[in-house]
Scaffold this active site. Structure first.
Site, PDB file in Angstrom:
ATOM      1  N   LYS A 242      35.481  51.328  34.849  1.00 26.76           N
ATOM      2  CA  LYS A 242      36.822  51.586  35.396  1.00 26.76           C
ATOM      3  C   LYS A 242      37.772  50.419  35.102  1.00 26.76           C
ATOM      4  O   LYS A 242      38.869  50.613  34.578  1.00 26.76           O
ATOM      5  CB  LYS A 242      36.734  51.801  36.912  1.00 26.76           C
ATOM      6  CG  LYS A 242      38.084  51.824  37.612  1.00 26.76           C
ATOM      7  CD  LYS A 242      37.965  52.037  39.101  1.00 26.76           C
ATOM      8  CE  LYS A 242      37.819  50.810  39.938  1.00 26.76           C
ATOM      9  NZ  LYS A 242      39.032  50.012  40.155  1.00 26.76           N
ATOM     10  N   ASN A 243      37.342  49.213  35.465  1.00 26.25           N
ATOM     11  CA  ASN A 243      38.280  48.094  35.376  1.00 26.25           C
ATOM     12  C   ASN A 243      38.591  47.684  33.939  1.00 26.25           C
ATOM     13  O   ASN A 243      39.631  47.079  33.683  1.00 26.25           O
ATOM     14  CB  ASN A 243      37.767  46.892  36.180  1.00 26.25           C
ATOM     15  CG  ASN A 243      37.907  47.138  37.679  1.00 26.25           C
ATOM     16  OD1 ASN A 243      38.556  48.095  38.100  1.00 26.25           O
ATOM     17  ND2 ASN A 243      37.292  46.273  38.476  1.00 26.25           N
TER      18      ASN A 243
ATOM     19  N   CYS B 212      46.501  45.370  50.201  1.00 25.43           N
ATOM     20  CA  CYS B 212      45.654  46.545  50.047  1.00 25.43           C
ATOM     21  C   CYS B 212      44.881  46.743  51.335  1.00 25.43           C
ATOM     22  O   CYS B 212      45.092  46.022  52.299  1.00 25.43           O
ATOM     23  CB  CYS B 212      44.761  46.439  48.823  1.00 25.43           C
ATOM     24  SG  CYS B 212      43.306  45.493  49.072  1.00 25.43           S
TER      25      CYS B 212
ATOM     26  N   ARG C 184      46.947  40.708  48.548  1.00 24.71           N
ATOM     27  CA  ARG C 184      46.513  40.489  47.153  1.00 24.71           C
ATOM     28  C   ARG C 184      47.752  40.136  46.344  1.00 24.71           C
ATOM     29  O   ARG C 184      48.431  41.013  45.819  1.00 24.71           O
ATOM     30  CB  ARG C 184      45.816  41.743  46.612  1.00 24.71           C
ATOM     31  CG  ARG C 184      44.448  41.933  47.227  1.00 24.71           C
ATOM     32  CD  ARG C 184      43.763  43.163  46.740  1.00 24.71           C
ATOM     33  NE  ARG C 184      43.285  43.052  45.373  1.00 24.71           N
ATOM     34  CZ  ARG C 184      42.643  44.018  44.732  1.00 24.71           C
ATOM     35  NH1 ARG C 184      42.393  45.158  45.342  1.00 24.71           N
ATOM     36  NH2 ARG C 184      42.249  43.872  43.485  1.00 24.71           N
ATOM     37  N   PRO C 185      48.042  38.843  46.238  1.00 22.58           N
ATOM     38  CA  PRO C 185      49.289  38.421  45.588  1.00 22.58           C
ATOM     39  C   PRO C 185      49.282  38.662  44.076  1.00 22.58           C
ATOM     40  O   PRO C 185      48.229  38.859  43.471  1.00 22.58           O
ATOM     41  CB  PRO C 185      49.345  36.917  45.881  1.00 22.58           C
ATOM     42  CG  PRO C 185      47.928  36.521  46.137  1.00 22.58           C
ATOM     43  CD  PRO C 185      47.228  37.715  46.692  1.00 22.58           C
TER      44      PRO C 185
ATOM     45  N   ASP D  12      33.028  43.056  44.135  1.00 23.86           N
ATOM     46  CA  ASP D  12      32.968  44.519  44.160  1.00 23.86           C
ATOM     47  C   ASP D  12      31.562  45.051  44.484  1.00 23.86           C
ATOM     48  O   ASP D  12      31.376  46.263  44.578  1.00 23.86           O
ATOM     49  CB  ASP D  12      33.435  45.102  42.812  1.00 23.86           C
ATOM     50  CG  ASP D  12      34.941  44.978  42.632  1.00 23.86           C
ATOM     51  OD1 ASP D  12      35.644  44.631  43.603  1.00 23.86           O
ATOM     52  OD2 ASP D  12      35.424  45.242  41.509  1.00 23.86           O
TER      53      ASP D  12
ATOM     54  N   ARG E 180      37.975  57.366  43.077  1.00 21.09           N
ATOM     55  CA  ARG E 180      38.775  56.426  42.282  1.00 21.09           C
ATOM     56  C   ARG E 180      37.901  55.712  41.251  1.00 21.09           C
ATOM     57  O   ARG E 180      38.389  55.348  40.179  1.00 21.09           O
ATOM     58  CB  ARG E 180      39.397  55.349  43.182  1.00 21.09           C
ATOM     59  CG  ARG E 180      40.461  55.843  44.085  1.00 21.09           C
ATOM     60  CD  ARG E 180      41.115  54.673  44.771  1.00 21.09           C
ATOM     61  NE  ARG E 180      41.658  53.736  43.786  1.00 21.09           N
ATOM     62  CZ  ARG E 180      42.283  52.618  44.074  1.00 21.09           C
ATOM     63  NH1 ARG E 180      42.468  52.269  45.330  1.00 21.09           N
ATOM     64  NH2 ARG E 180      42.745  51.832  43.127  1.00 21.09           N
TER      65      ARG E 180
HETATM   66  C1  UD1 Z   1      40.166  42.712  39.723  1.00 21.59           C
HETATM   67  C2  UD1 Z   1      39.435  44.032  39.853  1.00 21.59           C
HETATM   68  C3  UD1 Z   1      38.858  44.173  41.260  1.00 21.59           C
HETATM   69  C4  UD1 Z   1      38.013  42.965  41.619  1.00 21.59           C
HETATM   70  C5  UD1 Z   1      38.790  41.668  41.387  1.00 21.59           C
HETATM   71  C6  UD1 Z   1      37.949  40.430  41.600  1.00 21.59           C
HETATM   72  C7  UD1 Z   1      40.641  45.453  38.311  1.00 21.59           C
HETATM   73  C8  UD1 Z   1      41.542  46.625  38.118  1.00 21.59           C
HETATM   74  N1  UD1 Z   1      40.351  45.113  39.577  1.00 21.59           N
HETATM   75  O1  UD1 Z   1      41.260  42.757  40.617  1.00 21.59           O
HETATM   76  O2  UD1 Z   1      38.066  45.358  41.288  1.00 21.59           O
HETATM   77  O3  UD1 Z   1      37.655  43.039  42.993  1.00 21.59           O
HETATM   78  O4  UD1 Z   1      39.280  41.640  40.022  1.00 21.59           O
HETATM   79  O5  UD1 Z   1      36.848  40.444  40.774  1.00 21.59           O
HETATM   80  O6  UD1 Z   1      40.150  44.883  37.356  1.00 21.59           O
HETATM   81  N2  UD1 Z   1      45.198  35.934  43.010  1.00 21.59           N
HETATM   82  C9  UD1 Z   1      46.303  35.160  43.324  1.00 21.59           C
HETATM   83  N3  UD1 Z   1      47.464  35.406  42.642  1.00 21.59           N
HETATM   84  C10 UD1 Z   1      47.561  36.369  41.693  1.00 21.59           C
HETATM   85  C11 UD1 Z   1      46.435  37.140  41.369  1.00 21.59           C
HETATM   86  C12 UD1 Z   1      45.255  36.895  42.055  1.00 21.59           C
HETATM   87  O7  UD1 Z   1      46.240  34.298  44.183  1.00 21.59           O
HETATM   88  O8  UD1 Z   1      48.649  36.528  41.118  1.00 21.59           O
HETATM   89  C13 UD1 Z   1      43.915  35.696  43.719  1.00 21.59           C
HETATM   90  C14 UD1 Z   1      43.474  36.894  44.542  1.00 21.59           C
HETATM   91  O9  UD1 Z   1      44.050  36.921  45.829  1.00 21.59           O
HETATM   92  C15 UD1 Z   1      41.975  36.717  44.581  1.00 21.59           C
HETATM   93  C16 UD1 Z   1      41.672  36.056  43.225  1.00 21.59           C
HETATM   94  O10 UD1 Z   1      42.913  35.571  42.746  1.00 21.59           O
HETATM   95  O11 UD1 Z   1      41.615  35.817  45.614  1.00 21.59           O
HETATM   96  C17 UD1 Z   1      41.059  36.968  42.193  1.00 21.59           C
HETATM   97  O12 UD1 Z   1      41.829  38.159  42.098  1.00 21.59           O
HETATM   98  P1  UD1 Z   1      42.006  38.906  40.699  1.00 21.59           P
HETATM   99  O13 UD1 Z   1      40.918  38.475  39.784  1.00 21.59           O
HETATM  100  O14 UD1 Z   1      43.400  38.761  40.247  1.00 21.59           O
HETATM  101  O15 UD1 Z   1      41.772  40.421  41.099  1.00 21.59           O
HETATM  102  P2  UD1 Z   1      42.442  41.685  40.446  1.00 21.59           P
HETATM  103  O16 UD1 Z   1      42.712  41.470  39.005  1.00 21.59           O
HETATM  104  O17 UD1 Z   1      43.556  42.184  41.318  1.00 21.59           O
END
Ligand code: UD1
Length: 420
Positions: free
Chosen positions: A22-23, A116, A121-122, A304, A396
Site C-alpha cells: 500500500k505505502n 489523524c 501528524r505534522p 504499523d 484501506r
Molecule cells: C508513513 C506511512 C505510515 C507509517 C509512517 C511511519 C505512508 C503512506 N504512510 O507515514 O503508514 O506509520 O510512515 O513509518 O507511507 N514528522 C514531522 N514532520 C513532518 C513529517 C513527519 O515531525 O513533516 C514526524 C511524524 O510526526 C512522525 C515521524 O516524523 O513522528 C515519522 O512520520 P513519517 O515517516 O513522515 O510518516 P508518514 O510518511 O506520514
C-alpha cells in the site's frame, strides 16, 4: 458499515500470497505526474486507499485504468493542481501530490491534512523541504499554496526521518535543476521502491536504501513500467495471525529482508521461521514468550505492526512492554483489546501487557487501519464470537483480508453491520 464476525480458536495453516505494498503504491501513483505519458504499476493492490488516490489524481486530469492488479496511469494532460480537503482528510498520503505538481507545473494547492485518529501528524518537513528547493509556500484557508519557477537543487537535512517528506522532496528534486542532497532521509523499503520508479523514469539517485540520498535533477522524465514491492506490513500481520492462533503459515511473494525486525522478534517469542527465496514460513510454539518491542524507523520494528504485536503479547506467558517511539499516542486499540480480556496498562507511549490465558469474544470497534488488524488477530484466538465493527478501516490497507484468512482456515465472515 460492514463488520467482521469471527469465531476464534482455530489454528491457521496453509499458504497465502502477499499483495503489493500500500505505502509504496501511494507514493508511486502521484510520482507518475512527473513524466508525461503512460506509466504502468504492476502488482498494485486493490485497496480503498488506492481508490481514493485514483479519484484524487483523476480530478487533476490523469487517466487511470485498474484491472487485475495492473494500474495504468496516463499523465499526458494534467490540468488540475489542487488536492481538496475532501480527499486529504480521507487519506493523508494525498500530500504526495505536492512534490510532483510543484516540480512539473510550478503550482500546487494541497489541503493540510490535520491530525489523524490517534494524534497529531505534522507536515512541516514536507513544506520546509519543498521551500528549500525554491518554492514559495503560503498557508491559506487550511491549504498549502505553493508556487515556483524551475526548482533548484539544495542540501536538506531532516531533523526527523520522515517517509512522506523524503518521498515528496525526492520526487520534486528529480525535476529540479542541479543536485539535491537529503540527509537523515527515510530508509523504508517503500522509499527505495519510489527511488526505483524515479530511476526507471530517468532520474539519477545515489545512496538508495541509505539515509543520504543524492538526486541529480533531470530536465524531463519519461514514463516507466515497474512492479510494486510486496507489503511487509500485510506479511507481518499474517505471520502474527499464524503465531497467535498456534498455527503454521507460509507466505509467498514476500521480501524476507524487509521483515527482519519482525522475524527476529517472532523468533524471540518462540516461533520457528524458515525463510526462502521470496517466501517465509512460521510455526508457532505451544506457548508464546513475552518479548518487548520499541517501534522505530526502518530497519527498526515498524510502528504499523505495533498494534498487532500488542495483540500477540496479550496471550504471552508473562509481561511485555510495547513502546512506540514514532507515534506516542498510537494506542486506540488498547481499550478495545481490554474488552476482549487483555490485561494492558498504558504508560505514556508504552503499553505494558500482562499475558492472559485466554481472550474472550466481544464486540469491538475499529478506530484506524492497524488497530483494526490487531482486533481481528485477537478475535482469531478469542473464545466464542468477536465482532469487529467499522471494518472500512481495514479495507484501506488489506486486500481481501477475510478471504486470505478463510483460506488459512479462519472462521471469519463479513456482514452488513449496525450504523452508528
Ligand atoms: C508513513 C506511512 C505510515 C507509517 C509512517 C511511519 C505512508 C503512506 N504512510 O507515514 O503508514 O506509520 O510512515 O513509518 O507511507 N514528522 C514531522 N514532520 C513532518 C513529517 C513527519 O515531525 O513533516 C514526524 C511524524 O510526526 C512522525 C515521524 O516524523 O513522528 C515519522 O512520520 P513519517 O515517516 O513522515 O510518516 P508518514 O510518511 O506520514
Amino acid at each position: 458499515m460492514d463488520k467482521f464476525v469471527i469465531q476464534g480458536g482455530r489454528p491457521l495453516s496453509g499458504t497465502i500470497s502477499v499483495s503489493g505494498a500500500k505505502n509504496a503504491t501511494l507514493a508511486l501513483m502521484p510520482a507518475a505526474i512527473l513524466a508525461p505519458g503512460i506509466s504502468f504499476l504492476r502488482n498494485t493492490p486493490a485497496l480503498r486507499d488506492v481508490t481514493t488516490m485514483t479519484s484524487l489524481l483523476r480530478t487533476m486530469g490523469m487517466g487511470i485504468d485498474f484491472r487485475d492488479n495492473l494500474l495504468t496511469l496516463d499523465s499526458t494532460v494534467i490540468d488540475g493542481y489542487e488536492a481538496p480537503y475532501e480527499h486529504v482528510k480521507k487519506m493523508r498520503a494525498s500530500i504526495y501530490v505536492l512534490g510532483p505538481l510543484i516540480a512539473r507545473y510550478g503550482r500546487a494547492k494541497v489541503s493540510l491534512p490535520g491530525g489523524c485518529a490517534w494524534g497529531p501528524r505534522p507536515v512541516n518537513l514536507h513544506i520546509e523541504g519543498i521551500r528549500k528547493l525554491g518554492a514559495e509556500i503560503e498557508m491559506e484557508g487550511g491549504y498549502i499554496i505553493a508556487k515556483a519557477g524551475r526548482l533548484h537543487g539544495a542540501r536538506i537535512h531532516f531533523d526527523v526521518s520522515s517517509v512522506g517528506a523524503t518521498g515528496n522532496v525526492m520526487m520534486a528534486a528529480s525535476l529540479a535543476e542541479g543536485t539535491t542532497l537529503i540527509e537523515n532521509a527515510a530508509m523504508e523499503p517503500e522509499i527505495t521502491a519510489l527511488a526505483g520508479f524515479l530511476i526507471a523514469m530517468g532520474a539519477r539517485i545515489d545512496g538508495v536504501g541509505t539515509n543520504r540520498l543524492e538526486i541529480q535533477g533531470a530536465d524531463e522524465l519519461h514514463p516507466a513500467d515497474v512492479i510494486t514491492i510486496p507489503d511487509r506490513i500485510e506479511a507481518g500481520t499474517f505471520l502474527i495471525a499464524g503465531a497467535i492462533t498456534g498455527g503454521n503459515v507460509t507466505l509467498e511473494h514476500v521480501v524476507p529482508e524487509h521483515l527482519s525486525a519482525i522475524i527476529a522478534k517472532l523468533e524471540d517469542a518462540g516461533c520457528t521461521i524458515r525463510s526462502g527465496a521470496g517466501s517465509l514460513s512460521l510455526t508457532a510454539p505451544p506457548a508464546m514468550r513475552p518479548v518487548d518491542v520499541t517501534a522505530a524507523i526502518y530497519p527498526g520494528f515498524p510502528t504499523d505492526m505495533q498494534a498487532q504485536w500488542t495483540s500477540l503479547m496479550s496471550i504471552a506467558s508473562g509481561r511485555a512492554v510495547v513502546t512506540d517511539s514514532i507515534y506516542f499516542d498510537r494506542f486506540k486499540h488498547v481499550p478495545e483489546l481490554t474488552r476482549l480480556g487483555a490485561d494492558i496498562e498504558l504508560k505514556k507511549n508504552a503499553a505494558v501487557i500482562r499475558g492472559v490465558r485466554r481472550l474472550t469474544g466481544a464486540k469491538v470497534m475499529s478506530t484506524d487501519l492497524r488497530a483494526s488488524a490487531s482486533l481481528i488477530l485477537a478475535g482469531l484466538v478469542a473464545s466464542g464470537t468477536t465482532e469487529v465493527l467499522r471494518v472500512y478501516h481495514i479495507d484501506r490497507g488489506y486486500e481481501a483480508i477475510e478471504k486470505k484468512l478463510q483460506s488459512l482456515g479462519a472462521d471469519i465472515r463479513r456482514e452488513a453491520g449496525e450504523e452508528f
